[in-house]
Write a protein that holds these residues in place. Structure first.
Motif, PDB file in Angstrom:
ATOM      1  N   UNK A 162      33.523  36.419  49.878  1.00 38.60           N
ATOM      2  CA  UNK A 162      33.590  36.459  48.630  1.00 38.60           C
ATOM      3  C   UNK A 162      33.940  34.906  48.059  1.00 38.60           C
ATOM      4  N   UNK A 163      33.868  34.885  46.734  1.00 38.29           N
ATOM      5  CA  UNK A 163      34.617  33.691  46.173  1.00 38.29           C
ATOM      6  C   UNK A 163      35.670  34.158  45.232  1.00 38.29           C
ATOM      7  N   UNK A 164      36.325  35.279  45.529  1.00 35.48           N
ATOM      8  CA  UNK A 164      37.445  35.949  45.206  1.00 35.48           C
ATOM      9  C   UNK A 164      38.086  36.713  46.096  1.00 35.48           C
ATOM     10  N   UNK A 165      39.385  36.958  45.920  1.00 35.61           N
ATOM     11  CA  UNK A 165      39.973  37.606  46.824  1.00 35.61           C
ATOM     12  C   UNK A 165      40.396  39.170  46.020  1.00 35.61           C
ATOM     13  N   UNK A 166      39.795  40.308  46.627  1.00 36.55           N
ATOM     14  CA  UNK A 166      39.852  41.483  45.980  1.00 36.55           C
ATOM     15  C   UNK A 166      39.013  41.774  45.024  1.00 36.55           C
ATOM     16  N   UNK A 167      39.166  43.070  44.384  1.00 39.46           N
ATOM     17  CA  UNK A 167      38.118  43.450  43.493  1.00 39.46           C
ATOM     18  C   UNK A 167      38.701  43.526  42.186  1.00 39.46           C
ATOM     19  N   UNK A 168      38.186  43.364  41.062  1.00 40.96           N
ATOM     20  CA  UNK A 168      38.834  43.129  39.872  1.00 40.96           C
ATOM     21  C   UNK A 168      38.534  42.208  38.923  1.00 40.96           C
ATOM     22  N   UNK A 169      39.178  41.709  38.068  1.00 38.01           N
ATOM     23  CA  UNK A 169      38.962  40.441  37.242  1.00 38.01           C
ATOM     24  C   UNK A 169      38.618  39.356  38.064  1.00 38.01           C
ATOM     25  N   UNK A 170      37.428  38.665  37.935  1.00 42.04           N
ATOM     26  CA  UNK A 170      37.056  37.531  38.581  1.00 42.04           C
ATOM     27  C   UNK A 170      38.160  36.162  38.431  1.00 42.04           C
ATOM     28  N   UNK A 171      38.520  35.900  37.529  1.00 41.29           N
ATOM     29  CA  UNK A 171      39.593  34.811  37.348  1.00 41.29           C
ATOM     30  C   UNK A 171      40.670  35.122  38.038  1.00 41.29           C
ATOM     31  N   UNK A 172      41.320  36.491  38.255  1.00 37.72           N
ATOM     32  CA  UNK A 172      42.431  36.810  39.034  1.00 37.72           C
ATOM     33  C   UNK A 172      42.007  36.688  40.367  1.00 37.72           C
ATOM     34  N   UNK A 173      41.014  37.024  40.639  1.00 38.86           N
ATOM     35  CA  UNK A 173      40.359  37.186  42.161  1.00 38.86           C
ATOM     36  C   UNK A 173      40.422  35.762  42.834  1.00 38.86           C
ATOM     37  N   UNK A 174      39.813  34.770  41.922  1.00 40.20           N
ATOM     38  CA  UNK A 174      39.598  33.435  42.121  1.00 40.20           C
ATOM     39  C   UNK A 174      41.199  32.741  42.489  1.00 40.20           C
ATOM     40  N   UNK A 175      41.972  32.983  41.686  1.00 39.99           N
ATOM     41  CA  UNK A 175      43.509  32.449  41.607  1.00 39.99           C
ATOM     42  C   UNK A 175      43.956  32.959  42.835  1.00 39.99           C
ATOM     43  N   UNK A 176      43.970  34.268  43.110  1.00 34.96           N
ATOM     44  CA  UNK A 176      44.528  34.695  44.327  1.00 34.96           C
ATOM     45  C   UNK A 176      44.148  34.177  45.560  1.00 34.96           C
ATOM     46  N   UNK A 177      42.883  33.700  45.648  1.00 37.98           N
ATOM     47  CA  UNK A 177      42.283  33.231  46.831  1.00 37.98           C
ATOM     48  C   UNK A 177      42.645  31.817  46.880  1.00 37.98           C
ATOM     49  N   UNK A 178      42.637  31.290  45.911  1.00 40.53           N
ATOM     50  CA  UNK A 178      43.139  29.924  45.809  1.00 40.53           C
ATOM     51  C   UNK A 178      44.674  29.957  46.264  1.00 40.53           C
ATOM     52  N   UNK A 179      45.481  30.772  46.093  1.00 41.97           N
ATOM     53  CA  UNK A 179      46.965  30.592  46.326  1.00 41.97           C
ATOM     54  C   UNK A 179      46.867  30.904  48.112  1.00 41.97           C
TER      55      UNK A 179
END
Length: 112
Positions: free
Chosen positions: A10-27
């Motif tokens: 996925x381009x994000x980590x976890x399910x939920x808000x896209x911006x949050x998931x992208x930020x968590x993946x970047x972290x």
């Protein structure tokens, strides 16, 4: 980590808000690249291939991991499906047979 392969689906980590998931993946990748022991490889498939494009901040971290010797791969079927081959700035295009080979040698950690 050296005996592990990270599967990015996925381009994000976890399910939920896209911006949050992208930020968590970047972290996640920011912290991963700072570790002394790095994974053997990172394999991106499904929407995970978007992390390898110029539009993703994660691609910067994946490029740095490549420079540190971590092999980074993009699923060819997924890249073709999303028509993003010309947008890839990190990783090499690979196929499912290669992922199966990796899975037979290393423990897989899935990021989704």
């Amino acid at each position: 980590m050296k005996n592990k392969v990270i599967l990015v689906s996925s381009d994000q980590l976890g399910k939920g808000e896209k911006e949050l998931g992208e930020g968590v993946l970047e972290t996640f990748f920011t912290l991963l690249k700072q570790r002394e022991e790095l994974p053997a490889a990172i394999f991106c498939m499904n929407r995970g291939v978007f992390t390898l494009t110029e539009d993703s901040f994660v691609s910067l971290h994946l490029k740095e991991l490549e420079e540190k010797g971590v092999e980074v791969f993009a699923c060819k079927t997924c890249v073709d499906y999303y028509e993003i081959e010309d947008k890839l700035v990190a990783g090499k295009i690979s196929g499912m047979p290669h992922f199966i080979d990796l899975a037979s040698k290393y423990e897989i950690i899935t990021i989704s």
